[in-house]
Design a protein around this motif. Structure first.
Motif, mmCIF file in Angstrom:
data_model
loop_
_atom_site.group_PDB
_atom_site.id
_atom_site.type_symbol
_atom_site.label_atom_id
_atom_site.label_comp_id
_atom_site.label_asym_id
_atom_site.label_seq_id
_atom_site.Cartn_x
_atom_site.Cartn_y
_atom_site.Cartn_z
ATOM 1 N N ALA A 1 0.862 -1.157 0.255
ATOM 2 C CA ALA A 1 0.352 0.010 -0.154
ATOM 3 C C ALA A 1 0.927 1.335 -0.061
ATOM 4 O O ALA A 1 0.467 2.248 -0.545
ATOM 5 C CB ALA A 1 -0.925 0.003 1.100
ATOM 6 N N ALA A 2 2.154 1.093 0.343
ATOM 7 C CA ALA A 2 2.975 2.248 0.557
ATOM 8 C C ALA A 2 3.627 2.580 -1.067
ATOM 9 O O ALA A 2 3.552 3.668 -1.533
ATOM 10 C CB ALA A 2 4.187 2.200 1.516
ATOM 11 N N CYS A 3 4.416 1.512 -1.471
ATOM 12 C CA CYS A 3 5.204 1.637 -2.585
ATOM 13 C C CYS A 3 4.715 1.298 -3.813
ATOM 14 O O CYS A 3 5.039 1.701 -5.003
ATOM 15 C CB CYS A 3 6.696 1.058 -2.388
ATOM 16 N N GLY A 4 3.613 0.613 -3.603
ATOM 17 C CA GLY A 4 2.739 0.158 -4.805
ATOM 18 C C GLY A 4 3.481 -1.031 -5.655
ATOM 19 O O GLY A 4 2.953 -1.428 -6.637
ATOM 20 N N HIS A 5 4.349 -1.526 -5.247
ATOM 21 C CA HIS A 5 5.247 -2.677 -5.783
ATOM 22 C C HIS A 5 4.589 -3.903 -5.724
ATOM 23 O O HIS A 5 3.736 -3.980 -4.860
ATOM 24 C CB HIS A 5 6.561 -3.044 -5.512
ATOM 25 N N HIS A 6 4.589 -4.852 -6.605
ATOM 26 C CA HIS A 6 4.105 -6.254 -6.464
ATOM 27 C C HIS A 6 5.227 -7.214 -6.148
ATOM 28 O O HIS A 6 6.107 -7.192 -6.837
ATOM 29 C CB HIS A 6 3.487 -6.324 -7.725
ATOM 30 N N PHE A 7 4.705 -8.244 -5.414
ATOM 31 C CA PHE A 7 5.711 -9.413 -4.992
ATOM 32 C C PHE A 7 4.695 -10.515 -5.070
ATOM 33 O O PHE A 7 3.747 -10.760 -4.925
ATOM 34 C CB PHE A 7 5.926 -8.965 -3.462
ATOM 35 N N GLY A 8 5.652 -11.747 -4.852
ATOM 36 C CA GLY A 8 5.031 -12.977 -5.009
ATOM 37 C C GLY A 8 4.517 -13.339 -3.741
ATOM 38 O O GLY A 8 4.784 -12.590 -2.753
ATOM 39 N N THR A 9 3.545 -13.918 -3.303
ATOM 40 C CA THR A 9 3.011 -14.327 -2.191
ATOM 41 C C THR A 9 3.782 -15.036 -1.286
ATOM 42 O O THR A 9 3.533 -14.809 0.074
ATOM 43 C CB THR A 9 1.569 -15.149 -2.513
ATOM 44 N N GLU A 10 4.951 -15.410 -1.409
ATOM 45 C CA GLU A 10 6.050 -15.913 -0.684
ATOM 46 C C GLU A 10 6.495 -14.920 0.273
ATOM 47 O O GLU A 10 6.909 -15.219 1.437
ATOM 48 C CB GLU A 10 7.050 -16.627 -1.435
ATOM 49 N N VAL A 11 6.355 -13.527 -0.105
ATOM 50 C CA VAL A 11 6.871 -12.636 0.944
ATOM 51 C C VAL A 11 6.043 -12.629 2.249
ATOM 52 O O VAL A 11 6.528 -12.136 3.405
ATOM 53 C CB VAL A 11 6.902 -11.087 0.317
ATOM 54 N N LEU A 12 4.804 -13.095 2.183
ATOM 55 C CA LEU A 12 3.755 -13.248 3.252
ATOM 56 C C LEU A 12 4.483 -14.130 4.354
ATOM 57 O O LEU A 12 4.133 -14.296 5.371
ATOM 58 C CB LEU A 12 2.496 -13.579 3.159
ATOM 59 N N ASP A 13 5.435 -15.226 3.983
ATOM 60 C CA ASP A 13 6.130 -16.096 4.957
ATOM 61 C C ASP A 13 6.875 -15.559 5.804
ATOM 62 O O ASP A 13 7.380 -15.993 6.718
ATOM 63 C CB ASP A 13 6.728 -16.997 4.016
ATOM 64 N N HIS A 14 7.596 -14.209 5.425
ATOM 65 C CA HIS A 14 8.398 -13.625 6.377
ATOM 66 C C HIS A 14 7.526 -12.841 7.104
ATOM 67 O O HIS A 14 6.719 -12.018 7.073
ATOM 68 C CB HIS A 14 9.173 -12.547 5.407
ATOM 69 N N PRO A 15 8.115 -12.933 8.828
ATOM 70 C CA PRO A 15 7.095 -12.290 9.562
ATOM 71 C C PRO A 15 7.344 -10.785 9.634
ATOM 72 O O PRO A 15 8.646 -10.365 9.267
ATOM 73 C CB PRO A 15 7.644 -12.826 10.963
ATOM 74 N N THR A 16 6.332 -10.035 10.064
ATOM 75 C CA THR A 16 6.570 -8.365 10.441
ATOM 76 C C THR A 16 7.517 -8.248 11.471
ATOM 77 O O THR A 16 8.075 -9.153 12.149
ATOM 78 C CB THR A 16 5.218 -7.739 10.795
ATOM 79 N N THR A 17 8.193 -7.041 11.548
ATOM 80 C CA THR A 17 8.936 -6.841 12.469
ATOM 81 C C THR A 17 8.522 -6.890 13.870
ATOM 82 O O THR A 17 9.217 -7.503 14.838
ATOM 83 C CB THR A 17 9.457 -5.295 12.333
#
Length: 231
Positions: free
Chosen positions: A72-88
């Motif tokens: 929502a901030a930078c507007g870039h698209h990523f693969g759904t695998e980025v959701l496997d990385h925990p938030t800070t």
């Protein structure tokens, strides 16, 4: 500038006449660690459908695409695998809980009779984020867990110990750099050494911690020896 001629010119005109457009549809949202921004951001999960366009007007469907994650901030698209990385925030909580679990495991293996070991463990857990941790609370937790044979363990290398540590460390280990995994094992080793040399039970518990952190046995041996050397 001279006009584009020949095959390249025809290709350029064809691209302007014919093209592909993707219509994105939101199917979910949440918070994730954005690799583009380098921090926690809101996201939308999108699925898309390609359409062939003629002079910019969609005319024919060309199949589905995605799903993708849009920051929502930078507007870039990523693969759904980025959701496997925990938030800070999630990562900090996972690390804090891991330190707490490891400290309890080492104390349970070595017993809670040593005030020095309890003080070292409590200081380690407080530094990880449990600001209200005290020696007495840790001792009470170890006693309660030792009595709860369904969740904890009676023997140092029992299945209960392995389950407890793996539940805490398995989700964390893939997101820790090798130095971070080693640092966590060294913290556990220093708790065990606070009241003297390693006991066999403490070595077994520390070996289990190392395995749960995916540290090979040779490196576990090296790190346990290093922890005994004054810095």
């Amino acid at each position: 500038m001279l006009p584009v001629r020949g095959r390249d010119g025809r290709a350029a005109r064809a691209v302007r006449i014919l093209g592909t457009r993707i219509a994105w549809t939101p199917v979910g949202d949440g918070e994730f660690f954005c690799p583009g921004c380098g921090g926690d951001r809101n996201y939308q999960r999108l699925t898309g459908r390609r359409r062939l366009t003629l002079l910019g007007v969609p005319v024919l469907p060309r199949g589905a695409t995605g799903p993708v994650v849009e920051c929502a901030a930078c507007g870039h698209h990523f693969g759904t695998e980025v959701l496997d990385h925990p938030t800070t925030r999630r990562f900090a909580a996972m690390l804090r809980d891991a330190v707490h679990t490891v400290a309890l495991a080492v104390l349970a293996a070595g017993g809670t009779g040593s005030r020095t070991a309890l003080e070292t463990a409590a200081a380690t857990v407080r530094a990880a984020g449990f600001a209200d941790c005290t020696e007495d609370r840790l001792a009470a937790l170890v006693e309660a867990l030792a009595a709860d044979t369904g969740r904890y363990f009676e023997q140092p290398c029992g299945a209960g110990l392995t389950i407890e540590l793996h539940e805490s460390l398995d989700p964390l280990a893939p997101h820790l750099a090798p130095a971070g995994r080693e640092a966590l094992l060294l913290q556990a080793a220093r708790i065990a050494l606070a009241d003297g040399p390693y006991t066999p039970a403490e070595r077994d518990a520390l070996a289990t911690v190392g395995a749960a952190l995916t540290i090979c046995s040779d490196d576990v041996t090296r790190l346990l020896a290093a922890a005994r050397t004054p810095s």
